[in-house]
Design a protein around this motif. Structure first.
Motif, PDB file in Angstrom:
ATOM      1  N   VAL A 160       0.847  -1.203   0.000  1.00  0.00           N
ATOM      2  CA  VAL A 160       0.000   0.000   0.000  1.00  0.00           C
ATOM      3  C   VAL A 160       0.880   1.249   0.000  1.00  0.00           C
ATOM      4  CG1 VAL A 160      -1.858   1.206   1.204  1.00  0.00           C
ATOM      5  CG2 VAL A 160      -1.762  -1.283   1.266  1.00  0.00           C
ATOM      6  N   LEU A 161       0.614   2.128  -0.962  1.00  0.00           N
ATOM      7  CA  LEU A 161       1.406   3.360  -1.094  1.00  0.00           C
ATOM      8  C   LEU A 161       0.486   4.579  -1.069  1.00  0.00           C
ATOM      9  CD1 LEU A 161       3.593   2.252  -4.116  1.00  0.00           C
ATOM     10  CD2 LEU A 161       4.471   2.634  -1.848  1.00  0.00           C
ATOM     11  N   LEU A 166       5.741   4.670   0.993  1.00  0.00           N
ATOM     12  CA  LEU A 166       5.169   3.405   1.459  1.00  0.00           C
ATOM     13  C   LEU A 166       4.304   3.615   2.703  1.00  0.00           C
ATOM     14  CD1 LEU A 166       5.261   0.281   1.058  1.00  0.00           C
ATOM     15  CD2 LEU A 166       7.127   0.251   2.702  1.00  0.00           C
ATOM     16  N   VAL A 167       3.119   3.022   2.687  1.00  0.00           N
ATOM     17  CA  VAL A 167       2.200   3.124   3.824  1.00  0.00           C
ATOM     18  C   VAL A 167       2.242   1.852   4.657  1.00  0.00           C
ATOM     19  CG1 VAL A 167      -0.253   3.267   4.451  1.00  0.00           C
ATOM     20  CG2 VAL A 167       0.662   4.773   2.704  1.00  0.00           C
ATOM     21  N   GLY A 168       2.193   0.708   3.998  1.00  0.00           N
ATOM     22  CA  GLY A 168       2.217  -0.568   4.721  1.00  0.00           C
ATOM     23  C   GLY A 168       1.798  -1.700   3.829  1.00  0.00           C
ATOM     24  N   ARG A 169       1.254  -2.741   4.441  1.00  0.00           N
ATOM     25  CA  ARG A 169       0.815  -3.904   3.666  1.00  0.00           C
ATOM     26  C   ARG A 169      -0.567  -4.343   4.120  1.00  0.00           C
ATOM     27  NH1 ARG A 169       5.045  -8.558   3.634  1.00  0.00           N
ATOM     28  NH2 ARG A 169       4.055  -9.068   1.668  1.00  0.00           N
ATOM     29  N   VAL A 170      -1.290  -4.975   3.196  1.00  0.00           N
ATOM     30  CA  VAL A 170      -2.628  -5.480   3.524  1.00  0.00           C
ATOM     31  C   VAL A 170      -2.453  -6.689   4.446  1.00  0.00           C
ATOM     32  CG1 VAL A 170      -4.729  -6.529   2.596  1.00  0.00           C
ATOM     33  CG2 VAL A 170      -3.566  -4.715   1.323  1.00  0.00           C
ATOM     34  N   MET A 171      -3.056  -6.622   5.633  1.00  0.00           N
ATOM     35  CA  MET A 171      -2.946  -7.778   6.541  1.00  0.00           C
ATOM     36  C   MET A 171      -4.235  -8.590   6.599  1.00  0.00           C
ATOM     37  SD  MET A 171      -2.886  -6.016  10.308  1.00  0.00           S
ATOM     38  CE  MET A 171      -2.676  -7.589  11.099  1.00  0.00           C
ATOM     39  N   LEU A 182       0.255  -0.478   9.177  1.00  0.00           N
ATOM     40  CA  LEU A 182       1.146   0.630   8.828  1.00  0.00           C
ATOM     41  C   LEU A 182       2.600   0.273   9.150  1.00  0.00           C
ATOM     42  CD1 LEU A 182      -0.851   3.756  10.099  1.00  0.00           C
ATOM     43  CD2 LEU A 182      -0.906   2.661   7.868  1.00  0.00           C
ATOM     44  N   ILE A 183       3.528   0.935   8.458  1.00  0.00           N
ATOM     45  CA  ILE A 183       4.943   0.650   8.697  1.00  0.00           C
ATOM     46  C   ILE A 183       5.383   1.108  10.085  1.00  0.00           C
ATOM     47  CG2 ILE A 183       5.701   0.584   6.290  1.00  0.00           C
ATOM     48  CD1 ILE A 183       6.524   3.508   6.554  1.00  0.00           C
ATOM     49  N   THR A 184       4.524   1.900  10.758  1.00  0.00           N
ATOM     50  CA  THR A 184       4.865   2.364  12.099  1.00  0.00           C
ATOM     51  C   THR A 184       4.370   1.413  13.192  1.00  0.00           C
ATOM     52  OG1 THR A 184       2.881   3.706  11.942  1.00  0.00           O
ATOM     53  CG2 THR A 184       4.949   4.836  11.578  1.00  0.00           C
ATOM     54  N   ASP A 185       3.581   0.384  12.817  1.00  0.00           N
ATOM     55  CA  ASP A 185       3.046  -0.547  13.818  1.00  0.00           C
ATOM     56  C   ASP A 185       4.162  -1.356  14.457  1.00  0.00           C
ATOM     57  OD1 ASP A 185       0.280  -1.945  14.683  1.00  0.00           O
ATOM     58  OD2 ASP A 185       1.856  -3.441  14.541  1.00  0.00           O
ATOM     59  N   ILE A 186       3.922  -1.728  15.697  1.00  0.00           N
ATOM     60  CA  ILE A 186       4.941  -2.455  16.466  1.00  0.00           C
ATOM     61  C   ILE A 186       5.236  -3.837  15.866  1.00  0.00           C
ATOM     62  CG2 ILE A 186       3.365  -3.549  18.137  1.00  0.00           C
ATOM     63  CD1 ILE A 186       5.449  -2.535  20.300  1.00  0.00           C
ATOM     64  N   ASN A 187       4.311  -4.368  15.056  1.00  0.00           N
ATOM     65  CA  ASN A 187       4.531  -5.676  14.424  1.00  0.00           C
ATOM     66  C   ASN A 187       5.213  -5.574  13.067  1.00  0.00           C
ATOM     67  OD1 ASN A 187       3.205  -7.438  16.358  1.00  0.00           O
ATOM     68  ND2 ASN A 187       1.351  -6.343  15.784  1.00  0.00           N
ATOM     69  N   SER A 188       5.437  -4.339  12.598  1.00  0.00           N
ATOM     70  CA  SER A 188       5.978  -4.188  11.253  1.00  0.00           C
ATOM     71  C   SER A 188       7.508  -4.306  11.235  1.00  0.00           C
ATOM     72  CB  SER A 188       5.557  -2.821  10.701  1.00  0.00           C
ATOM     73  OG  SER A 188       6.256  -2.520   9.529  1.00  0.00           O
ATOM     74  N   GLU A 257      12.175   9.001   9.668  1.00  0.00           N
ATOM     75  CA  GLU A 257      10.944   9.810   9.532  1.00  0.00           C
ATOM     76  C   GLU A 257      10.262   9.368   8.240  1.00  0.00           C
ATOM     77  OE1 GLU A 257      10.149  12.772  11.664  1.00  0.00           O
ATOM     78  OE2 GLU A 257       8.216  12.355  10.699  1.00  0.00           O
ATOM     79  N   PRO A 258       9.131   8.655   8.334  1.00  0.00           N
ATOM     80  CA  PRO A 258       8.498   8.191   7.084  1.00  0.00           C
ATOM     81  C   PRO A 258       7.955   9.369   6.279  1.00  0.00           C
ATOM     82  CG  PRO A 258       7.599   7.050   9.001  1.00  0.00           C
ATOM     83  CD  PRO A 258       8.384   8.202   9.509  1.00  0.00           C
ATOM     84  N   TYR A 259       7.911   9.211   4.939  1.00  0.00           N
ATOM     85  CA  TYR A 259       7.325  10.259   4.094  1.00  0.00           C
ATOM     86  C   TYR A 259       5.815  10.326   4.321  1.00  0.00           C
ATOM     87  CZ  TYR A 259      11.739  10.275   1.520  1.00  0.00           C
ATOM     88  OH  TYR A 259      13.058  10.369   1.173  1.00  0.00           O
ATOM     89  N   MET A 260       5.196   9.149   4.542  1.00  0.00           N
ATOM     90  CA  MET A 260       3.740   9.150   4.726  1.00  0.00           C
ATOM     91  C   MET A 260       3.406   9.561   6.165  1.00  0.00           C
ATOM     92  SD  MET A 260       2.074   6.454   6.584  1.00  0.00           S
ATOM     93  CE  MET A 260       2.787   5.334   7.773  1.00  0.00           C
ATOM     94  N   SER A 261       2.240  10.178   6.319  1.00  0.00           N
ATOM     95  CA  SER A 261       1.800  10.521   7.660  1.00  0.00           C
ATOM     96  C   SER A 261       0.496   9.779   7.913  1.00  0.00           C
ATOM     97  CB  SER A 261       1.608  12.036   7.754  1.00  0.00           C
ATOM     98  OG  SER A 261       0.846  12.324   8.893  1.00  0.00           O
ATOM     99  N   GLY A 262       0.523   8.861   8.857  1.00  0.00           N
ATOM    100  CA  GLY A 262      -0.643   8.017   9.147  1.00  0.00           C
ATOM    101  C   GLY A 262      -1.889   8.822   9.469  1.00  0.00           C
ATOM    102  N   ASP A 263      -1.693  10.043  10.003  1.00  0.00           N
ATOM    103  CA  ASP A 263      -2.840  10.863  10.410  1.00  0.00           C
ATOM    104  C   ASP A 263      -3.542  11.523   9.231  1.00  0.00           C
ATOM    105  OD1 ASP A 263      -2.426  10.529  13.157  1.00  0.00           O
ATOM    106  OD2 ASP A 263      -0.757  11.929  13.065  1.00  0.00           O
ATOM    107  N   LYS A 264      -2.778  11.723   8.140  1.00  0.00           N
ATOM    108  CA  LYS A 264      -3.323  12.534   7.053  1.00  0.00           C
ATOM    109  C   LYS A 264      -3.774  11.719   5.850  1.00  0.00           C
ATOM    110  CE  LYS A 264      -0.613  16.686   7.873  1.00  0.00           C
ATOM    111  NZ  LYS A 264       0.535  17.388   7.314  1.00  0.00           N
TER     112      LYS A 264
END
Lengths: 286, 172
Positions: A160-161, A166-171, A182-188, A257-264
């Motif tokens: 997912v972009l 990069l935002v993350g992957r479909v789980m 998300l790439i910021t999740d503790i499991n990522s 610092e990821p380029y994507m912002s999970g909040d936005k």
């Protein structure tokens, strides 16, 4: 006179006993659910998908006002800066036209060289665009729910972009909704390349805004500003997808610092690079 | 006189008001706000609602309601199944066990009690998720900040739910 009062008090006792019984049974049920969640991941995943699929239409409606307000604010901001932006765009356009001629030249050169080497091309990628209707980026998990599922061609493990990176992957992929880790999740855990030298590392999420780089050789010099991209190891991601840049180094900790912002995130693109599902492997789960 | 079908449906709908509003608040917590940094501090709205109804309308919110809300919350937030339900049930149990304490006290007392309960609930959920989730314990500070946000928004939630109670449940 005494009989009704006695009856009422007896009824009250029975009611209170039933309530206590219900409470205890439900507490036992919560522990049973936790155990089932640990033991039978397939069953639990199906239940999660079913709940997410059922609730997504409601979330879609509930997220409309927030996205409408966000659009209005963005429009107002753009209006205020329209002159300045126009000048910047003209300048950027002139610069990009130069780059276009360079790119065209490189493309034809690339084409010739690929033909010369009989290079097997990468499989073509497809993508679908989906709206973000839920952001569960709380203290316990960092994921989003999007409005595309198996019916739209989304499958577990797809990449997912956003426009930024990069935002993350479909789980989990339901019928018309999916959950993206998300790439910021503790499991990522992502295999990445750092800086110009392309040093290999693993980027680990910590539920905060800045994931950390692990397993980096002590001799490697990493400086703030170094770009971080996917490495393509373990066939989890294609090579070179932009993730972010090194934000801070020191005390043995390197933060990205990821380029994507999970909040936005409003819309994301789900890519099928033809890599299949590798989420269950050790790179992401453990 | 037997109540008509409409009267029965009306009574049932009124009984479902606490469940419906708690569910709506739980879903509201999930909607993206587009405000940077806020999603980390998402308050536990469902906890605030369960606390409110358990004090003011214990007749309309049983353990089954809290359990169902918690059961739906975990798959949606990605937390391990059962954790939210456990936290909501225990908080409701504590309120139900202290009817004298929660009888006709000023709002400040309820708020203070909620602050203690919310921090305890956050801590319990943090431990529960940390022990059950594959990723292990998350950052303690995030949990604490979310619990403080929950305490901060409680007056607004309580005001909204009190309005709803007056409008919809005046005769229930």
């Amino acid at each position: 006179m005494l009989q009704p009062t006695g009856q009422i008090s007896r009824l009250g006792t029975i009611k209170s006993l039933l309530q206590r019984f219900a409470f205890l049974s439900l507490i036992v049920a919560t522990f049973a659910l936790m155990l089932i969640g640990k033991a039978d991941t397939v069953l639990v995943e199906r239940a999660r998908i079913a709940v997410t699929d059922a609730v997504t239409p409601i979330l879609r409606i509930m997220s409309e006002p927030a996205s409408a307000i966000s659009d209005v604010v963005a429009n107002l901001r753009e209006l205020a800066a329209i002159r300045k932006e126009n000048a910047a765009l003209r300048e950027a356009n002139a610069r990009l036209l130069q780059w276009q001629s360079v790119a065209q030249r490189l493309e034809s050169e690339n084409h010739d060289l690929s033909a010369l080497l009989a290079l097997v091309p990468d499989p073509p990628s497809h993508f679908v665009t989906a709206r973000v209707v839920a952001d569960t980026g709380g203290a316990f998990a960092q994921s989003i729910i999007i409005t595309a599922g198996q019916a739209e061609g989304v499958a577990k493990g797809q990449v997912v972009l956003s426009g930024e990176g990069l935002v993350g992957r479909v789980m989990q992929a339901g019928q018309h909704s999916s959950r993206v880790l998300l790439i910021t999740d503790i499991n990522s855990r992502l295999p990445v390349l750092v800086g110009e030298s392309g040093t290999r590392a693993i980027m680990a999420g910590n539920n905060g805004g800045r994931p950390r780089l692990l397993y980096l050789s002590a001799k490697t010099a990493v400086a703030p500003g170094d770009k971080v991209v996917t490495s393509g190891d373990a066939d989890a991601f294609p090579v070179g997808l932009p993730i972010g840049q090194v934000a801070r180094t020191g005390d043995g900790v390197i933060e990205v610092e990821p380029y994507m912002s999970g909040d936005k995130l409003l819309y994301v693109r789900v890519f099928d690079f033809g890599m299949g599902d590798t989420t269950a492997d050790a790179t992401l789960r453990k | 006189m037997q109540p008509t079908m409409w009267q029965r449906m009306d009574a049932l709908a009124r009984k479902l008001v606490p469940f419906g509003l708690t569910l709506a608040l739980m879903l509201f917590a999930l909607t993206p706000t587009q405000i940077p940094g806020l999603s980390h501090l998402t308050p536990m709205y469902a906890l605030a609602a369960v606390y409110f109804w358990s004090i003011y309308r214990p007749d309309l919110i049983g353990y089954g309601t809290s359990f169902s809300i918690g059961l739906l919350e975990d798959p949606l937030t990605g937390a391990p199944l059962g954790c939210s339900a456990l936290v909501l049930l225990l908080c409701q149990y504590l309120v139900f066990r202290q009817p004298k304490f929660f009888n006709a006290k000023p709002f400040g007392v309820f708020w203070l009690a909620f602050a203690v309960l919310a921090i305890g609930a956050g801590l319990l959920k943090w431990i529960c998720v940390g022990l059950v989730a594959p990723g292990g314990f998350t950052r303690f500070g995030d949990m604490f900040a979310a619990a403080l946000m929950t305490v901060a928004v409680y007056p607004v939630i309580a005001w909204l739910l009190a309005k709803a109670q007056m409008k919809l449940l005046a005769s229930a």
